[in-house]
Design an enzyme around this catalytic site. Structure first.
Site, PDB file in Angstrom:
ATOM      1  N   HIS A  62       0.799  -1.232   0.000  1.00  0.00           N
ATOM      2  CA  HIS A  62       0.000   0.000   0.000  1.00  0.00           C
ATOM      3  C   HIS A  62       0.829   1.279   0.000  1.00  0.00           C
ATOM      4  O   HIS A  62       0.281   2.369   0.038  1.00  0.00           O
ATOM      5  CB  HIS A  62      -0.976   0.031   1.188  1.00  0.00           C
TER       6      HIS A  62
HETATM    7  C1  UD1 Z   1      -2.399   5.179   5.721  1.00  0.00           C
HETATM    8  C2  UD1 Z   1      -1.175   5.766   6.399  1.00  0.00           C
HETATM    9  C3  UD1 Z   1      -0.016   4.788   6.313  1.00  0.00           C
HETATM   10  C4  UD1 Z   1      -0.411   3.438   6.845  1.00  0.00           C
HETATM   11  C5  UD1 Z   1      -1.677   2.956   6.165  1.00  0.00           C
HETATM   12  C6  UD1 Z   1      -2.133   1.702   6.821  1.00  0.00           C
HETATM   13  C7  UD1 Z   1      -0.766   8.192   6.348  1.00  0.00           C
HETATM   14  C8  UD1 Z   1      -0.041   9.276   5.670  1.00  0.00           C
HETATM   15  N1  UD1 Z   1      -0.741   7.006   5.740  1.00  0.00           N
HETATM   16  O1  UD1 Z   1      -2.092   5.024   4.347  1.00  0.00           O
HETATM   17  O2  UD1 Z   1       1.072   5.274   7.076  1.00  0.00           O
HETATM   18  O3  UD1 Z   1       0.643   2.536   6.617  1.00  0.00           O
HETATM   19  O4  UD1 Z   1      -2.710   3.942   6.317  1.00  0.00           O
HETATM   20  O5  UD1 Z   1      -3.079   1.006   6.076  1.00  0.00           O
HETATM   21  O6  UD1 Z   1      -1.331   8.388   7.391  1.00  0.00           O
HETATM   22  N2  UD1 Z   1      -9.542   4.236   1.409  1.00  0.00           N
HETATM   23  C9  UD1 Z   1     -10.717   3.561   1.298  1.00  0.00           C
HETATM   24  N3  UD1 Z   1     -11.317   3.139   2.455  1.00  0.00           N
HETATM   25  C10 UD1 Z   1     -10.805   3.357   3.691  1.00  0.00           C
HETATM   26  C11 UD1 Z   1      -9.599   4.055   3.772  1.00  0.00           C
HETATM   27  C12 UD1 Z   1      -8.963   4.493   2.627  1.00  0.00           C
HETATM   28  O7  UD1 Z   1     -11.240   3.336   0.203  1.00  0.00           O
HETATM   29  O8  UD1 Z   1     -11.411   2.937   4.689  1.00  0.00           O
HETATM   30  C13 UD1 Z   1      -8.861   4.667   0.149  1.00  0.00           C
HETATM   31  C14 UD1 Z   1      -9.165   6.127  -0.189  1.00  0.00           C
HETATM   32  O9  UD1 Z   1      -9.323   6.222  -1.551  1.00  0.00           O
HETATM   33  C15 UD1 Z   1      -7.893   6.844   0.208  1.00  0.00           C
HETATM   34  C16 UD1 Z   1      -6.821   5.787   0.036  1.00  0.00           C
HETATM   35  O10 UD1 Z   1      -7.456   4.554   0.347  1.00  0.00           O
HETATM   36  O11 UD1 Z   1      -7.663   7.971  -0.571  1.00  0.00           O
HETATM   37  C17 UD1 Z   1      -5.636   5.991   0.948  1.00  0.00           C
HETATM   38  O12 UD1 Z   1      -6.038   6.148   2.305  1.00  0.00           O
HETATM   39  P1  UD1 Z   1      -5.136   7.025   3.319  1.00  0.00           P
HETATM   40  O13 UD1 Z   1      -5.620   6.824   4.706  1.00  0.00           O
HETATM   41  O14 UD1 Z   1      -5.008   8.420   2.824  1.00  0.00           O
HETATM   42  O15 UD1 Z   1      -3.704   6.400   3.155  1.00  0.00           O
HETATM   43  P2  UD1 Z   1      -3.234   4.890   3.267  1.00  0.00           P
HETATM   44  O16 UD1 Z   1      -2.570   4.529   1.991  1.00  0.00           O
HETATM   45  O17 UD1 Z   1      -4.358   4.050   3.764  1.00  0.00           O
HETATM   46  N1  UDP Z   2      -3.587  -6.518   8.452  1.00  0.00           N
HETATM   47  C1  UDP Z   2      -4.886  -7.016   8.513  1.00  0.00           C
HETATM   48  N2  UDP Z   2      -5.521  -7.342   7.334  1.00  0.00           N
HETATM   49  C2  UDP Z   2      -4.921  -7.214   6.125  1.00  0.00           C
HETATM   50  C3  UDP Z   2      -3.611  -6.690   6.075  1.00  0.00           C
HETATM   51  C4  UDP Z   2      -2.971  -6.343   7.248  1.00  0.00           C
HETATM   52  O1  UDP Z   2      -5.449  -7.154   9.600  1.00  0.00           O
HETATM   53  O2  UDP Z   2      -5.559  -7.539   5.096  1.00  0.00           O
HETATM   54  C5  UDP Z   2      -2.931  -6.133   9.715  1.00  0.00           C
HETATM   55  C6  UDP Z   2      -1.530  -6.658   9.965  1.00  0.00           C
HETATM   56  O3  UDP Z   2      -1.558  -7.937  10.570  1.00  0.00           O
HETATM   57  C7  UDP Z   2      -0.970  -5.595  10.903  1.00  0.00           C
HETATM   58  C8  UDP Z   2      -1.613  -4.312  10.399  1.00  0.00           C
HETATM   59  O4  UDP Z   2      -2.765  -4.723   9.651  1.00  0.00           O
HETATM   60  O5  UDP Z   2      -1.403  -5.839  12.239  1.00  0.00           O
HETATM   61  C9  UDP Z   2      -0.675  -3.527   9.521  1.00  0.00           C
HETATM   62  O6  UDP Z   2      -1.357  -2.470   8.930  1.00  0.00           O
HETATM   63  P1  UDP Z   2      -0.939  -1.824   7.559  1.00  0.00           P
HETATM   64  O7  UDP Z   2      -0.092  -2.754   6.786  1.00  0.00           O
HETATM   65  O8  UDP Z   2      -2.191  -1.319   6.937  1.00  0.00           O
HETATM   66  O9  UDP Z   2      -0.143  -0.532   8.031  1.00  0.00           O
HETATM   67  P2  UDP Z   2       1.390  -0.239   8.392  1.00  0.00           P
HETATM   68  O10 UDP Z   2       1.794  -1.189   9.462  1.00  0.00           O
HETATM   69  O11 UDP Z   2       2.179  -0.358   7.146  1.00  0.00           O
HETATM   70  O12 UDP Z   2       1.377   1.175   8.852  1.00  0.00           O
END
Ligand code: UD1
Ligand code: UDP
Length: 369
Positions: free
Chosen positions: A213
């Site tokens: 992601h």
């Molecule tokens: C965010 C965090 C990242 C973390 C990740 C975990 C920041 C800058 N980034 O990244 O550090 O590793 O979460 O998963 O805080 N969206 C949906 N449904 C949701 C949430 C998001 O469709 O419930 C889509 C939206 O189009 C959104 C995109 O995902 O624009 C990205 O979501 P966003 O929270 O901005 O960043 P992540 O890539 O999820």
């Molecule tokens: N995770 C989950 N379902 C998924 C992918 C990840 O529950 O489909 C869990 C994973 O075990 C860990 C957390 O989500 O506990 C990590 O989150 P993510 O990778 O979104 O964020 P990051 O750690 O990179 O900030």
């Protein structure tokens, strides 16, 4: 002591759960308020984890939703300020490196509310990562910095943060993982539709589990295409299971329709227990997630991190993690190589204090204030 916790994105939930539980053991000492920024809002990115981790319903949901960094963080900042003025906490707890942690810590510090940062001190030294900016700023405005490993203390001291504010407590994400493993019976009931059938089909076979992601991997179509072509190549010899983050789902749709091989299983994002059930048995994990690098280290599952750097070097020196080449063919070759390798690192993991009791050590610090 009135403590407000601010969370918002998927990995925040696994980190806050043990801290809330540890503080709840002292009801006369801690009054807790839980705020959800609404950064993640889909059922399987948010509410599902509240159910699985037995988190209390948030006292406030700021419902900020998605958006560009400035708009999303700005909205969170304004809304977080309002709830802090209303709730008047003595301490704000923030978790990890998300925009929710940045906005919460900035709002609190301007209101002279003390900030505690859980998972402080991690550095990738790569400012192109939005999380790196969030880490640096959050740490600078924090009054208490709870680190997961010694490298976190070293980074903070190098940046001039007073030693007295820094506490090496271990890894709260591992607290949640250790508890989940102890509740092994929960792995018997997979929740995602079709996952039980898939697990039955995978029984006895080696499979690669994938999460991706990071904007650097998925936002640029050329980078994403290279990674996908490596996964397709690997799926010729091994099953590949890929629960796809919503950011990545959108980018994959934008690449256009694609016929995936039957051995590349694209799934919706999974709940915590479903995902752990898959990860425990994976032959190799391919990821760019921070938390997953830590969890595979604890579980002893070989992990290839599709990034040029990691803010979690201990998962390499003391765990099963390796950084992988970014190109398509090189990545495919690295995955195949990892399928044949076992473990890595100089020390046998898990790292010191990744023992399931980090949150209790945080509470000990708070009790001693
Ligand atoms: C965010 C965090 C990242 C973390 C990740 C975990 C920041 C800058 N980034 O990244 O550090 O590793 O979460 O998963 O805080 N969206 C949906 N449904 C949701 C949430 C998001 O469709 O419930 C889509 C939206 O189009 C959104 C995109 O995902 O624009 C990205 O979501 P966003 O929270 O901005 O960043 P992540 O890539 O999820
Ligand atoms: N995770 C989950 N379902 C998924 C992918 C990840 O529950 O489909 C869990 C994973 O075990 C860990 C957390 O989500 O506990 C990590 O989150 P993510 O990778 O979104 O964020 P990051 O750690 O990179 O900030």
């Amino acid at each position: 002591m009135r403590v407000m916790h601010i969370v918002g994105a998927r990995p925040n939930f696994m980190k806050v759960a043990p801290v809330i539980r540890a503080m709840s053991a002292y009801p006369r000492l801690f009054q807790q308020v839980l705020v959800h920024t609404g950064q993640h809002y889909d059922y399987q990115m948010s509410t599902l984890f509240f159910e699985e981790l037995h988190l209390p319903k948030p006292d406030h949901n700021l419902e900020v939703g998605s958006g560009p960094h400035g708009a999303q963080t700005g909205k969170m900042l304004a809304e977080a300020e309002k709830v802090m003025q209303e709730e008047k906490p003595d301490w704000l707890f923030v978790y990890g490196d998300t925009n929710s942690a940045l906005a919460g810590s900035l709002a609190a510090t301007k209101l002279h509310i003390r900030v505690a940062h859980v998972e402080a001190g991690l550095r990738s030294f790569d400012r192109a990562m939005p999380e790196e900016i969030n880490r640096i700023v959050t740490d600078q405005v924090s009054d208490l910095l709870f680190t997961p490993s010694q490298d976190g203390n070293d980074n903070l001291e190098r940046e001039g943060i007073e030693r007295g504010k820094i506490h090496l407590v271990g890894n709260v994400m591992i607290d949640s993982l250790a508890l989940a493993i102890a509740q092994a019976e929960r792995f018997a009931h997979l929740r995602a539709p079709g996952l039980s059938e898939l697990m039955e089909r995978l029984e006895g076979q080696r499979y690669v589990l994938v999460t991706l992601h990071r904007p650097s991997n998925v936002d640029e179509s050329s980078a994403l295409s290279k990674i996908l072509s490596a996964l397709v190549a690997v799926s010729k010899r091994n099953q590949v299971v890929f629960p796809v983050h919503p950011r990545t789902q959108q980018r994959m749709k934008a690449l256009g329709p694609e016929q995936w091989p039957d051995s590349l299983h694209l799934l919706e994002p999974l709940g915590y227990f479903d995902f752990l059930a898959l990860m425990r048995k994976a032959a190799v994990m391919v990821t760019d997630s921070g938390g997953v690098q830590e969890e595979t280290t604890y579980l002893g599952v070989p992990c290839l991190t599709v990034r040029p750097n990691t803010e979690r070097p201990i998962t390499i020196t003391c765990g099963t993690n390796r950084l992988s080449p970014l190109g398509g063919e090189a990545l495919g070759a690295a995955i195949n190589e990892a399928l044949d390798a076992r473990g890595s690192g100089d020390c046998k993991g898990p790292p010191p204090l990744w023992d399931g009791h980090a949150a209790e050590r945080i509470v000990e610090v708070m009790v001693g204030l």
